[in-house]
Design an enzyme around this catalytic site. Structure first.
Site, PDB file in Angstrom:
ATOM      1  N   GLU A  16      -1.367  -3.975  -5.930  1.00  0.00           N
ATOM      2  CA  GLU A  16      -0.643  -3.376  -4.810  1.00  0.00           C
ATOM      3  C   GLU A  16      -1.002  -4.222  -3.582  1.00  0.00           C
ATOM      4  O   GLU A  16      -2.007  -3.987  -2.919  1.00  0.00           O
ATOM      5  CB  GLU A  16      -1.049  -1.919  -4.591  1.00  0.00           C
ATOM      6  N   ASP A  69      -5.541  -0.888  -6.338  1.00  0.00           N
ATOM      7  CA  ASP A  69      -5.146  -0.301  -5.065  1.00  0.00           C
ATOM      8  C   ASP A  69      -5.591  -1.166  -3.886  1.00  0.00           C
ATOM      9  O   ASP A  69      -6.664  -1.770  -3.904  1.00  0.00           O
ATOM     10  CB  ASP A  69      -5.790   1.091  -4.941  1.00  0.00           C
TER      11      ASP A  69
END
Length: 644
Positions: A376, A323
Site C-alpha cells: 500500500e 500497510d
C-alpha cells in the site's frame, strides 16, 4: 588381553536456544527465530513443560510470571544466555492455556510487565497477558492448494480480492455484547459468500493481536498471535484451511510501519528502545501516536521478516498486504520541520527501510514464488514491484492509489462537470506499465465522513445506483487486479463502522439486490475471460477506442486476450443523457455479442434494451481511427460489455 570397555557418554542436556541461534538472530538472518523465542512446549530431563525465551538486552533481570506460579515475581528467574541479550528458562509442568507475562527489572529499578513479543495467543481484551498454546495440534488438509499456488504467475491470473473485517462483517445472533463470530463459525459463512460471488481471495484486516478495536488492527501489540477476539490459533487455522479447500486465497494486512505504545507491548520493551528508534524524530509518528520500528537494527529486521514467514509457514497464508509503505520509505512522512532527521546523504529517503523491503522480498519471494507481497504505497516511488537486482523493492503488486483517487473524485462529480475532468478516468493508463497494480476500493474510502461508495455518487437514489454500476464496470474493465471492501458489492449506504455489522437487510431492497447481482456478474465475467487479467501491466492487453469524448462523457476501450480470442469491448456513458445512435469504432469486422447491460431491470436499471448482437460495418471515414464500427442506443448512466 581383552579390550577395555568404553565408558558410555552421558547425554548432553538439550539446548533449546543454541549459540548458533543467538548468532543468527544478532545477524538478522534467523528466519525461524519464532520457534525459539516465545513459549514452546518442551521436555527436559524427562519432564514435560514450557520453554520461555525473550530478547531483553538491557534488562537487569527477567522473570516469568503467570497463572502457573500465582504471578509470583521471584519464583522463575530467566537465565541470560549470552551477550546478545536473550533470556531463557524451562519451567516443568506448564501446559497450554496458561496466562503469563515477562517481568523485566531495569538497571534503574523499574519493573515492567510485558506481554511476550513472540506469543502465539493472547488473553481476550481488555486483558493483555500472553497465553501458552500449541500450534502443532492442527491437521492441515490444503496440500493441493499450496502446491498449485506455488506454480502460478499471479500477473497472469485473476485476482479479485474481498477486503473483510471479521468483527463487523456480520454479528452473531447470540446476544453477546461484541457479537463476534468464532473463526470456525465465520469460516462456514464467508466461504459460502465468497464462492457465490466468485472472489478469488479474501484480505483480512486486524488479525495480529491489538488492544483497541477502533484501531481496526493497525496498532499491533502481538505480531505472532491471531487476535483472540474470534477464538484460538487453531480456530484461525481452520478458517484458512477451509478457505483453501474451497480454492480461496488468504491475504493478511501486515503492519511493519509502526506499533502501539501500550505499556504491555513493544515500546521501551526492556526499559530502553530496542524495537523502536531511540530518537523520537526517527522513532515516533506524531500524528498517529505510534512508535516506528528501527529498521537499521538487525534483530528488529529479523523480528519482522521472521514474522511474515511465520504467517506463511505456520498459518499457510497466501500473501501479505503491507500497510503504510510510504510512511516507511520517507523519513519526513507526516512530519513537520524539526520532527524528522535526514539520512546520511541529507535526503528524506529511509535507507534502512528500503534495505528492509529488499531483504524481506528476496527471502520470501525467492523461496515461495506463489506468496504475494502487496504494497500500500501512495506516492510515485519508482519500481515498487521492480526486480531487486535493478534497484526495485521486489513487491508482487502495488495498490494503485492514484487510480483510486482519480476514480473517486470523478465519480463524485455532478455529471455537468464531468466533461471538465474527463481525463481523470484515462490518466491511470498512462503509467499503468510502471508497476504491477491492484485497483483498490478499500475500507479507507468509506470511513471518516468520506461517505459510502454509493453516497459518493451524484443524483437521485436511482441515479446513484446507476452511477455506481457504471463505475464498477469501468473498474473491472480497466487494467489491474481488483479489490472491493465488504459491503461495497451490494451498495452499503452507510459508512463502515467496526462497531456494527454490514446492513445486510438492504438485500431485501430491489436496488441493492440488483447491485449485488451486478457485481456478481462482473466477477463471473472477470474470472471467465482471460483478456481481463492475463495482460494487465502493458499496453498489449488494453486499447482505448475513444478516450477523448469529454463533451458527452463517454468512454470506450477493449481488453485483448493473449491468444486473440474472446476480447471484450467496454462502452460507458457517465451522464443521464440517452446517447441515441451511439457509434463506436471497433478493431475488427466481427459480430459483437452483448454480455452485460448495466441498465437491465434485474440489476436495478430502467430496462433500456441494447441489441444482443451487433454486426460491425465498414465506414467511409474512420470512427475512433478504426475502419469498422457498431451503432446502438447507449442508455443513461450505463455500461455495455461486448465479446468479440
Amino acid at each position: 588381553m581383552a579390550a577395555a570397555k568404553k565408558k558410555a557418554k552421558t547425554p548432553e542436556p538439550k539446548v533449546f536456544i543454541s549459540e548458533a541461534d543467538q548468532y543468527l538472530f544478532a545477524q538478522g538472518t534467523h528466519y525461524d527465530i519464532y520457534k525459539k523465542l516465545g513459549a514452546h512446549l518442551s521436555e527436559e530431563n524427562g519432564e514435560k513443560g514450557m520453554f520461555f525465551g525473550v530478547w531483553a538486552p538491557n534488562a537487569e533481570s527477567v522473570h516469568v510470571i503467570g497463572t502457573f506460579n500465582g504471578w509470583d515475581e521471584n519464583m522463575h528467574r530467566m537465565e541470560k544466555l549470552g551477550p546478545g541479550g536473550i533470556h531463557a528458562l524451562f519451567i516443568p509442568g506448564v501446559g497450554v492455556n496458561e496466562l503469563y507475562k515477562f517481568l523485566i527489572r531495569t538497571p534503574d529499578g523499574r519493573k515492567l510487565y510485558k506481554a511476550d513479543p513472540f506469543a502465539n495467543y493472547s488473553e481476550f481484551r481488555p486483558g493483555n497477558a500472553s497465553k501458552t498454546t500449541d500450534l502443532s495440534q492442527f491437521e492441515w488438509s490444503d496440500k493441493e492448494w499450496i502446491e498449485t499456488r506455488d506454480t502460478k504467475d499471479y500477473n497472469k491470473e485473476p485476482l479479485a480480492i474481498y477486503e473483510c473485517h471479521i468483527g463487523s462483517w456480520m454479528k452473531h445472533p447470540n446476544g453477546t455484547p461484541d457479537g463476534f463470530y468464532n473463526y470456525r463459525e465465520f469460516a462456514d459463512r464467508i466461504v459460502e459468500y465468497l464462492k457465490e460471488m466468485k472472489y478469488t481471495h479474501i484480505e483480512l484486516m486486524g488479525i495480529a493481536e491489538f488492544p483497541f478495536d477502533g484501531s481496526w488492527g493497525y496498532q499491533v501489540t502481538g505480531y505472532y498471535a491471531p487476535t483472540s477476539r474470534y477464538g484460538e490459533p487453531t480456530d484461525f487455522m481452520y478458517l484458512i484451511n477451509k478457505l483453501h479447500k474451497n480454492k480461496i486465497g488468504v491475504i493478511l494486512d501486515w503492519v511493519p510501519a509502526h506499533f502501539a505504545t501500550d505499556a504491555h507491548g513493544l515500546a521501551e520493551f526492556d526499559g530502553q528502545c530496542i524495537f523502536e528508534h531511540p530518537d523520537k524524530r526517527l522513532g515516533e509518528h506524531p500524528d498517529w501516536g505510534t512508535k516506528i520500528f528501527n529498521y537499521g537494527k538487525t534483530e528488529v529486521k529479523n523480528f519482522l521478516i521472521a514474522n511474515a514467514l511465520f504467517w506463511l509457514k505456520e498459518f499457510h497464508v497466501d500473501g501479505i498486504r503491507v500497510d503504510a509503505v510510504a510512511s516507511m520509505l520517507y523519513l519526513d512522512y507526516g512530519k513537520q520541520d524539526g520532527q524528522w532527521l535526514p539520512n546520511k546523504y541529507g535526503g528524506n529517503k529511509n535507507l534502512e527501510a528500503i534495505e528492509f523491503f529488499k531483504h524481506l522480498n528476496s527471502v520470501i519471494r525467492g523461496t515461495y514464488p506463489g506468496f504475494l507481497t502487496i504494497a500500500e504505497e501512495s506516492t510515485a516511488w519508482p519500481k515498487v514491484t521492480g526486480d531487486i537486482e535493478n534497484d526495485g523493492l521486489g513487491f508482487s503488486f502495488k495498490w494503485n492509489m492514484g487510480w483510486m483517487h482519480d476514480f473517486c473524485e470523478y465519480m463524485k462529480l455532478d455529471p455537468l462537470f464531468r466533461k471538465n475532468n474527463h481525463y481523470a478516468m484515462t490518466f491511470a493508463m498512462s503509467y499503468n506499465n510502471a508497476e504491477n497494480y491492484i485497483l483498490p476500493l478499500s475500507h479507507d474510502e468509506v470511513v471518516h465522513l468520506k461517505c459510502s461508495m454509493l453516497n459518493k455518487m451524484p443524483g437521485y437514489e436511482v441515479d446513484k445506483y446507476a452511477n455506481l454500476r457504471a463505475g464498477y464496470t469501468y473498474m473491472f474493465g480497466h487494467s489491474g487486479k481488483k479489490l472491493l471492501f465488504m459491503g461495497q458489492d451490494f451498495a452499503q449506504e452507510r459508512e463502515w463502522s467496526e462497531e456494527r455489522e454490514l446492513d445486510w437487510y438492504l438485500l431485501e431492497k430491489p436496488l441493492n439486490k440488483g447491485m449485488h447481482e451486478y457485481v456478481k456478474e462482473l466477477l463471473r465475467l472477470y474470472r471467465k475471460y482471460p483478456c481481463l487479467y492475463d495482460i494487465d501491466n502493458e499496453w498489449a492487453g488494453f486499447e482505448w477506442l475513444n478516450a477523448d469524448d469529454n463533451e458527452r462523457s463517454t468512454y470506450s476501450f477493449y481488453r485483448k486476450a493473449e491468444n486473440g480470442k474472446n476480447n471484450l469491448l467496454f462502452v460507458l456513458n457517465m451522464t443521464p443523457m440517452m446517447r441515441e445512435g451511439y457509434k463506436v469504432g471497433v478493431p475488427k469486422k466481427k459480430k459483437y455479442k452483448l454480455l452485460l447491460n448495466s441498465d437491465e431491470e434485474r440489476f436495478g436499471g430502467n430496462g433500456n434494451v441494447i441489441p444482443a448482437e451487433i454486426n460491425a460495418v465498414k465506414e467511409k471515414e474512420q470512427v475512433n481511427y478504426k475502419d469498422y464500427s457498431i451503432t446502438f442506443d447507449l442508455p443513461p448512466y450505463a455500461a455495455a460489455v461486448f465479446v468479440f
